[in-house]
Design an enzyme around this catalytic site. Structure first.
Site, PDB file in Angstrom:
ATOM      1  N   GLU A 102       0.899  -1.030  -0.063  1.00  0.00           N
ATOM      2  CA  GLU A 102       0.094   0.422   0.092  1.00  0.00           C
ATOM      3  C   GLU A 102       1.291   1.126  -0.148  1.00  0.00           C
ATOM      4  O   GLU A 102       1.687   1.204   0.467  1.00  0.00           O
ATOM      5  CB  GLU A 102      -0.895   0.757   1.429  1.00  0.00           C
ATOM      6  CG  GLU A 102      -2.557   0.316   1.333  1.00  0.00           C
ATOM      7  CD  GLU A 102      -3.075  -0.142   2.607  1.00  0.00           C
ATOM      8  OE1 GLU A 102      -3.288  -0.957   2.276  1.00  0.00           O
ATOM      9  OE2 GLU A 102      -3.443   1.472   3.127  1.00  0.00           O
ATOM     10  N   ASP A 104       0.155   5.374   0.829  1.00  0.00           N
ATOM     11  CA  ASP A 104      -0.793   6.078   1.018  1.00  0.00           C
ATOM     12  C   ASP A 104      -0.535   7.647   1.365  1.00  0.00           C
ATOM     13  O   ASP A 104       0.313   7.779   2.065  1.00  0.00           O
ATOM     14  CB  ASP A 104      -1.134   5.654   2.574  1.00  0.00           C
ATOM     15  CG  ASP A 104      -1.709   3.354   2.552  1.00  0.00           C
ATOM     16  OD1 ASP A 104      -2.061   3.386   2.113  1.00  0.00           O
ATOM     17  OD2 ASP A 104      -1.494   3.620   4.248  1.00  0.00           O
ATOM     18  N   GLU A 106      -2.887  10.409   3.364  1.00  0.00           N
ATOM     19  CA  GLU A 106      -4.103  10.430   4.551  1.00  0.00           C
ATOM     20  C   GLU A 106      -4.100  11.722   4.743  1.00  0.00           C
ATOM     21  O   GLU A 106      -2.942  11.747   5.168  1.00  0.00           O
ATOM     22  CB  GLU A 106      -4.034   9.184   5.489  1.00  0.00           C
ATOM     23  CG  GLU A 106      -4.251   7.987   4.760  1.00  0.00           C
ATOM     24  CD  GLU A 106      -4.139   6.853   5.557  1.00  0.00           C
ATOM     25  OE1 GLU A 106      -5.042   5.993   6.325  1.00  0.00           O
ATOM     26  OE2 GLU A 106      -3.123   6.604   6.589  1.00  0.00           O
TER      27      GLU A 106
HETATM   28  C1  LIG Z   1      -6.734  -3.392  -0.428  1.00  0.00           C
HETATM   29  O1  LIG Z   1      -7.196  -4.323  -1.978  1.00  0.00           O
HETATM   30  C2  LIG Z   1      -8.165  -6.163  -1.318  1.00  0.00           C
HETATM   31  C3  LIG Z   1      -7.838  -6.568  -2.134  1.00  0.00           C
HETATM   32  O2  LIG Z   1      -9.070  -5.989  -3.603  1.00  0.00           O
HETATM   33  C4  LIG Z   1      -8.546  -5.844   0.086  1.00  0.00           C
HETATM   34  O3  LIG Z   1      -9.157  -6.832   0.002  1.00  0.00           O
HETATM   35  C5  LIG Z   1      -8.224  -4.448   0.716  1.00  0.00           C
HETATM   36  O4  LIG Z   1      -9.843  -5.050   1.523  1.00  0.00           O
HETATM   37  C6  LIG Z   1      -8.360  -3.611  -0.017  1.00  0.00           C
HETATM   38  N1  LIG Z   1      -7.379  -2.581   1.485  1.00  0.00           N
HETATM   39  C7  LIG Z   1      -7.520  -0.977   1.418  1.00  0.00           C
HETATM   40  C8  LIG Z   1      -7.334  -0.433   2.595  1.00  0.00           C
HETATM   41  O5  LIG Z   1      -8.303  -0.969   0.349  1.00  0.00           O
END
Ligand SMILES: *[C@@H]1O[C@H](CO)[C@@H](O)[C@H](O)[C@H]1NC(C)=O
Ligand SMILES: *[C@@H]1O[C@H](CO)[C@@H](O)[C@H](O)[C@H]1NC(C)=O
Ligand SMILES: *[C@@H]1O[C@H](CO)[C@@H](O)[C@H](O)[C@H]1NC(C)=O
Ligand SMILES: *[C@@H]1O[C@H](CO)[C@@H](O)[C@H](O)[C@H]1NC(C)=O
Length: 276
Positions: A102, A104, A106
């Site tokens: 990730e 980020d 924010e």
């Molecule tokens: C990131 O992507 C995954 C797989 O698509 C998903 O399960 C997860 O909730 C997402 N997390 C965020 C923080 O967006």
């Protein structure tokens, strides 16, 4: 030291204006869709703007239709024009397969300025690399461009083309680096953690509305990416002007860096020396 940030800022804001003018044409639907709470997301200005709103029933979010493995990602964002204590507005990349990655950006809402922008980097399911800066402008009154360069050599976060964070590929010293496909996300949600110090979101101010523009995407998702401009060697390092601007931001606007949080990391994580 005689070195003027204002000259640099005006230089970069000219670039930001030029590039953002080029961005305005692509409608939201071409590259993105609402994934969370359609009734809290509105597409405005013939697809050129999206408003996400947060109230006691829900926040909202959108994602890119595709996933990418490198690019120069950007989003123009205008934050909720309110006392937004406890409101988090985001623009980030999130992996869609493999060990979690990730990148980020924010915005941690608050009561009056200066406003806090937090960045974080997750690779191979490890994060906890927060940095926080105060923004040098009012992000509620206008759109500003928030950008993430991601290639095989480094990740650079920018605000209006000014580098605010560098995360180099340090795989050679055992630090994981994001390489799996990632999707672009924008969202607004509530967090008691972000409100901090026992403060609470003030629901009588709801709805909290964040505005996004700039739905063109400069990124790619195959080995054909190698020739894309953001993968060229010019983008493996900051230019001397960018480096000066980055050092100025760190000296003046950075107020939390996991790398210098001794109670949390008595020994700074291995990637730290090369990223500052
Ligand atoms: C990131 O992507 C995954 C797989 O698509 C998903 O399960 C997860 O909730 C997402 N997390 C965020 C923080 O967006
Ligand atoms: C990712 O993390 C796992 C589990 O901690 C580790 O075994 C693996 O070597 C890591 N991979 C990379 C590429 O760093
Ligand atoms: C919450 O917002 C309302 C409406 O603007 C205001 O009257 C009130 O003082 C706010 N409460 C706090 C704790 O700031
Ligand atoms: C593109 O770059 C990757 C990573 O450096 C490399 O593994 C791959 O062979 C390259 N592909 C082409 C078509 O040049």
């Amino acid at each position: 030291m005689g070195y003027s940030l204002s000259i640099l800022l005006s230089y970069f804001s000219i670039i930001a204006r030029l590039t953002s003018n080029g961005y305005t044409g692509v409608p939201f639907d071409e590259n993105y869709y609402v994934t969370w709470a359609n009734n809290h997301a509105s597409v405005l200005d013939q697809g050129r703007e999206v408003q996400l709103s947060l109230d006691q029933s829900s926040g909202a979010g959108f994602v890119s239709k595709q996933s990418y493995i490198s690019g120069f990602f950007h989003m123009m964002v205008k934050l909720p024009d309110k006392d937004s204590t406890g409101v988090i507005t985001t623009f980030y990349l999130n992996s869609t397969s493999g060990a979690h990655s990730e990148l980020d950006i924010e915005f941690l809402g608050g009561r009056g300025g200066p406003y806090v922008l937090q960045t974080n980097v997750y690779a191979n399911a490890t994060g906890n690399r927060e940095q926080r800066i105060h923004l040098w402008f009012d992000p509620l009154s206008d759109f500003h461009d928030y950008q993430i360069l991601w290639n095989q050599h480094r990740i650079v976060f920018f605000v209006d083309n000014i580098p605010i964070r560098v995360f180099k590929n340090n795989i050679k010293i055992g630090v994981s680096y994001p390489t799996n496909p990632m999707q672009i996300v924008g969202s607004i949600w509530q967090s008691d953690w972000a409100a901090g110090g026992g403060n609470k979101i003030n629901w009588t101010q709801a709805p909290f509305e964040a505005h996004y523009r700039g739905f063109d995407i400069q990124a790619c998702n195959s080995q054909q990416c190698n020739n894309s401009w953001w993968n060229q060697d010019k983008y493996w390092e900051l230019s001397p002007d960018q480096l000066k601007a980055y050092q100025h931001v760190r000296a003046k606007y950075l107020y939390y860096d996991y790398c210098s949080d001794k109670p949390r990391y008595p020994n700074p994580p291995p990637e730290c020396p090369s990223n500052s």
